[in-house]
Design a protein around this motif. Structure first.
Motif, mmCIF file in Angstrom:
data_model
loop_
_atom_site.group_PDB
_atom_site.id
_atom_site.type_symbol
_atom_site.label_atom_id
_atom_site.label_comp_id
_atom_site.label_asym_id
_atom_site.label_seq_id
_atom_site.Cartn_x
_atom_site.Cartn_y
_atom_site.Cartn_z
ATOM 1 N N ALA A 23 -63.165 -37.306 -18.894
ATOM 2 C CA ALA A 23 -64.325 -37.323 -18.009
ATOM 3 C C ALA A 23 -63.951 -37.957 -16.675
ATOM 4 C CB ALA A 23 -65.460 -38.109 -18.661
ATOM 5 N N PRO A 24 -64.389 -37.348 -15.584
ATOM 6 C CA PRO A 24 -64.112 -37.945 -14.281
ATOM 7 C C PRO A 24 -64.855 -39.274 -14.147
ATOM 8 C CG PRO A 24 -65.057 -35.732 -14.066
ATOM 9 C CD PRO A 24 -65.195 -36.135 -15.495
ATOM 10 N N THR A 25 -64.321 -40.192 -13.375
ATOM 11 C CA THR A 25 -65.015 -41.443 -13.097
ATOM 12 C C THR A 25 -65.352 -41.497 -11.613
ATOM 13 O OG1 THR A 25 -63.084 -42.769 -12.498
ATOM 14 C CG2 THR A 25 -63.596 -42.586 -14.853
ATOM 15 N N PHE A 26 -66.302 -42.369 -11.291
ATOM 16 C CA PHE A 26 -66.675 -42.523 -9.889
ATOM 17 C C PHE A 26 -65.483 -43.006 -9.071
ATOM 18 C CE2 PHE A 26 -68.011 -45.260 -6.375
ATOM 19 C CZ PHE A 26 -68.734 -44.350 -5.624
ATOM 20 N N CYS A 27 -64.865 -44.090 -9.537
ATOM 21 C CA CYS A 27 -63.823 -44.737 -8.727
ATOM 22 C C CYS A 27 -62.631 -43.823 -8.477
ATOM 23 C CB CYS A 27 -63.352 -46.015 -9.408
ATOM 24 S SG CYS A 27 -64.653 -47.260 -9.476
ATOM 25 N N ARG A 28 -62.220 -43.104 -9.503
ATOM 26 C CA ARG A 28 -61.001 -42.319 -9.381
ATOM 27 C C ARG A 28 -61.257 -40.925 -8.811
ATOM 28 N NH1 ARG A 28 -58.909 -41.176 -14.980
ATOM 29 N NH2 ARG A 28 -60.551 -39.626 -14.739
ATOM 30 N N ASP A 29 -62.344 -40.273 -9.242
ATOM 31 C CA ASP A 29 -62.514 -38.848 -8.933
ATOM 32 C C ASP A 29 -63.644 -38.537 -7.959
ATOM 33 O OD1 ASP A 29 -60.566 -38.003 -11.078
ATOM 34 O OD2 ASP A 29 -62.059 -39.055 -12.283
ATOM 35 N N VAL A 30 -64.757 -39.243 -8.102
ATOM 36 C CA VAL A 30 -65.948 -38.865 -7.326
ATOM 37 C C VAL A 30 -65.939 -39.510 -5.940
ATOM 38 C CG1 VAL A 30 -68.470 -39.009 -7.273
ATOM 39 C CG2 VAL A 30 -67.302 -38.387 -9.395
ATOM 40 N N ALA A 31 -65.591 -40.788 -5.878
ATOM 41 C CA ALA A 31 -65.617 -41.489 -4.582
ATOM 42 C C ALA A 31 -64.784 -40.766 -3.508
ATOM 43 C CB ALA A 31 -65.176 -42.938 -4.758
ATOM 44 N N PRO A 32 -63.553 -40.321 -3.824
ATOM 45 C CA PRO A 32 -62.787 -39.622 -2.771
ATOM 46 C C PRO A 32 -63.500 -38.369 -2.255
ATOM 47 C CG PRO A 32 -61.368 -40.153 -4.631
ATOM 48 C CD PRO A 32 -62.756 -40.478 -5.063
ATOM 49 N N ILE A 33 -64.197 -37.658 -3.140
ATOM 50 C CA ILE A 33 -64.920 -36.453 -2.705
ATOM 51 C C ILE A 33 -66.047 -36.852 -1.762
ATOM 52 C CG2 ILE A 33 -66.356 -34.508 -3.470
ATOM 53 C CD1 ILE A 33 -64.835 -34.557 -6.127
ATOM 54 N N LEU A 34 -66.804 -37.878 -2.159
ATOM 55 C CA LEU A 34 -67.935 -38.303 -1.329
ATOM 56 C C LEU A 34 -67.445 -38.854 0.011
ATOM 57 C CD1 LEU A 34 -70.233 -40.115 -3.945
ATOM 58 C CD2 LEU A 34 -70.217 -37.703 -3.295
ATOM 59 N N PHE A 35 -66.426 -39.720 -0.041
ATOM 60 C CA PHE A 35 -65.952 -40.370 1.186
ATOM 61 C C PHE A 35 -65.438 -39.342 2.202
ATOM 62 C CE2 PHE A 35 -64.880 -44.658 -1.068
ATOM 63 C CZ PHE A 35 -66.231 -44.847 -1.290
ATOM 64 N N ASN A 36 -64.809 -38.282 1.716
ATOM 65 C CA ASN A 36 -64.223 -37.296 2.642
ATOM 66 C C ASN A 36 -65.197 -36.223 3.093
ATOM 67 O OD1 ASN A 36 -61.652 -38.425 2.705
ATOM 68 N ND2 ASN A 36 -61.134 -37.456 0.751
ATOM 69 N N ASN A 37 -66.293 -36.056 2.370
ATOM 70 C CA ASN A 37 -67.170 -34.926 2.682
ATOM 71 C C ASN A 37 -68.625 -35.286 2.961
ATOM 72 O OD1 ASN A 37 -65.325 -32.470 2.019
ATOM 73 N ND2 ASN A 37 -65.053 -33.869 0.310
#
Lengths: 449, 203
Positions: A23-37
């Motif tokens: 399962a993706p986690t916020f810290c590893r997988d989701v945060a980079p998507i949000l921060f960049n987009n």
């Protein structure tokens, strides 16, 4: 009992695997998507209505994020994929959307904080230091609590006695919560001054655009966008001919409460005269008379390039019932090149699109644009219910078509030919619409008899 | 036959008693759910019979753009229906919202009715709301007469009608005030999900 234990033993490793790697986690997988987009708009004080910075920001709307991104409502990006890409594209990949979905389905786990990238930093204030000249809109502009989006044009006279060269420009709204975008438009005709005076002051609320043929544009405001210094390149600077006024077009979105904004423009000058000046190509068809119930009312326009032209950016315009716009080039060798396709027009998200790699269209190329409108009751944006006849006009319940392609002539000496050709085409557009109007009136009169 | 009748009576009376006890239990819970705290920290009980003709609860969150965009319409509805004995309340359906933030938000948007906090989501659960801005119309006795959208101006996220075509909350209120059944007692809300916590359990 034995069976239950067996089942438990079988289930446990699967669960563990999912927690460790699956399962993706916020810290590893989701945060980079949000921060960049997302974070450029979705941070405190910006136009995004809620921040997407912390774990809690994302967790509490995890399912909704996944849903909205899957429908491609966010990030807001209207052009369909074509042969050319755009520098300012805001798009998630299918893989990124799958991560958001899987994360929401797994219950939005936070994960290990050691994986968390630092949140992005955005510069505040004047990005390039104190500007050489600051132009301020004289009075705070009031954005009402509700109603359609607002396009307002603030006239900022320069009164320069000589030509000036701009190497950088920054538009700085005072209230970024309501400012969608801002574009400084150059007017050498004095039209904008007259329009503002007619409206009783320093601005005019033209929904349909600036109301004149722009002599050019300066870099505008979009949330999170960095100000660039053009001094390094030979033709990225912009000439401000003496007598030019800057007309700042601001797009505001009412939020449910009254807001004010008093934007400023910071200009940075250079002594170096740009080798080439930005030119525009303007297409439109003003013969617009859309019967109620018409699902796909089409109009097109075409412009033949008089000289070799380097295309850098493109901007299309329609109003509320605009449905689709397609722009393409027919090259002298017969090849066709798609320039822009917006399959699902949304007035509230019109913006300039900047090609990643500028490209040259040779002399003799036909640039064609086709606009489609939907004047049925099925169109939720229809300003009339039930639908009514909609004609060309600059009001929010009228319709327009427009296309502006920005770029430079390949040879500096071609600029004047290009400009003359664009002005000539403008009169053609007007004439065509006038003739069509006359024909319609004649038909109506003879129909009555 | 007589034995059967006796049995039948016992069963009927018995189940009636059980039903009544349950009903009282439910009512007690319901009443409890109807006492919330307002933004100034004072307890507020939803008005009951004899105090109003109907109660409208509108669930909000301070940062849902769709809920915020409805503020002017909520204020209009509140003004119009106040004259007809309807009490409006707006309720922040947010678990982690501080009273200060709520108070500031309510002042900025100028709500002219009681502004309540529901951090435990008890009124949210009581009426079964899942989104903001979701409206509920309650009779003075506390019966749920309508739950759903205020109107149909949002077709989807980011897609807003230019002209509202269906005034669902107004229609529900007009029916309720004239003692008629509400034609569409449930409608779907386009808005933001209410956050039921990390476990995501609705009720």
């Amino acid at each position: 009992m034995w069976t239950l234990l067996m089942l438990g033993a079988m289930a446990a490793p699967g669960l563990e695997a999912r927690q460790q790697g699956g399962a993706p986690t916020f810290c590893r997988d989701v945060a980079p998507i949000l921060f960049n987009n997302c974070t450029s708009c979705h941070r405190p004080g910006e136009v995004g209505p809620f921040p997407l910075v912390t774990y809690e920001d994302a967790r509490k709307r995890a399912r909704q994020l996944a849903r909205i991104c899957e429908k491609r409502i966010m990030p807001p990006w209207k052009p369909a994929a074509g042969p050319e890409t755009f520098k300012n594209a805001r798009m998630l990949t299918n893989e990124q959307i799958a991560v958001l979905k899987a994360w929401a389905e797994a219950g939005a786990p936070k994960g290990d904080e050691a994986d968390l990238p630092p949140p992005p930093k955005f510069p505040e204030g004047w990005h390039l230091g104190e500007p050489d000249l600051i132009l301020t809109v004289p009075k705070p502009f009031v954005i009402p609590a509700e109603g359609p989006d607002i396009y307002v044009h603030f006239v900022l006279p320069l009164n320069f006695k000589e030509d000036k060269y701009v190497r950088a420009c920054q538009v700085l709204p005072s209230n970024r919560r309501v400012a969608h975008h801002g574009v400084p438009i150059l007017d050498g005709s004095g039209t904008a001054r007259r329009l503002a005076a007619k409206h009783g002051g320093d601005h005019y609320p033209n929904f349909g655009g600036p109301g004149f043929i722009p002599r050019g544009f300066l870099p505008g405001y979009a949330p999170g966008q960095l100000t660039k210094d053009a001094d390094e390149s030979d033709d990225r600077g912009i000439t401000l001919p003496k007598g030019t006024d800057i007309v700042l077009q601001m797009h505001y979105h009412p939020t449910g409460k009254e807001e004010t904004d008093q934007p400023r423009i910071g200009l940075y000058f250079t002594d170096r005269k740009p080798k080439r000046n930005p030119c525009i190509i303007a297409l439109a068809n003003n013969d617009i008379y859309i019967p109620p119930g018409e699902k796909a009312f089409r109009r097109s326009d075409a412009f033949r390039l008089p000289v070799d032209f380097e295309v850098r950016d493109i901007w299309a315009h329609m109003h509320m019932i605009g449905r689709e716009v397609r722009v393409w080039a027919e090259l002298p060798d017969g090849k066709r090149k798609e320039l822009l396709h917006i399959p699902d027009w949304d007035f509230n998200w019109q913006e300039s699109y900047f090609y990643t790699e500028p490209f040259v269209l040779p002399k003799g190329t036909w640039i064609r644009a086709e606009f489609v409108w939907d004047n049925t009751a099925d169109n939720p944006r229809n300003p009339n219910h039930p639908p009514k006849f909609i004609e060309w006009g600059e009001g929010s319940t009228d319709e327009m078509s427009g296309l502006i392609i920005g770029g430079v002539t390949v040879r500096p000496q071609d600029e004047l030919v290009m400009w003359a050709s664009v002005i000539g085409h403008y009169f053609e557009i007007e004439n065509k619409a006038n003739e069509a109007r006359k024909r319609r009136e004649q038909n109506r009169a003879s129909g009555r008899r | 036959m007589r034995r059967f009748l006796r049995l039948l009576i016992t069963v009927v009376v018995g189940s009636g008693l059980v039903w009544q006890i349950h009903a009282q239990d439910d009512q007690a819970k319901t009443r409890d759910a109807e006492v919330l705290t307002d933004v100034s920290g004072k307890p507020y009980r939803l008005p009951g019979p004899g105090e109003c003709q109907a109660v409208v609860v509108i669930f909000l969150s301070h940062d849902c753009p769709i809920a915020n965009a409805y503020a002017p319409e909520i204020k209009r509805l509140c003004q119009v229906y106040k004259q007809r004995g309807v009490v409006f309340c707006v309720v922040y359906a947010e678990r982690d919202l501080s009273r200060e933030t709520a108070k500031k938000h309510a002042q900025e948007y100028g709500y002219c009715c009681p502004v309540l906090l529901d951090p435990e989501l008890k009124l949210v659960r009581r009426v079964g709301a899942t989104k903001v801005p979701e409206a509920a119309v309650l009779s003075p006795r506390g019966d749920l007469l309508y739950r759903g959208r205020i109107d149909d101006r949002y077709v989807d996220y980011g897609q807003r009608r230019s002209v509202v075509r269906s005034q669902d909350l107004r229609d529900a209120l007009d029916a309720a005030l004239s003692g008629k059944p509400v034609a569409r007692p449930r409608t779907e809300v386009i808005g933001c999900d209410i956050d039921f916590g990390p476990t995501g359990q609705h009720r």
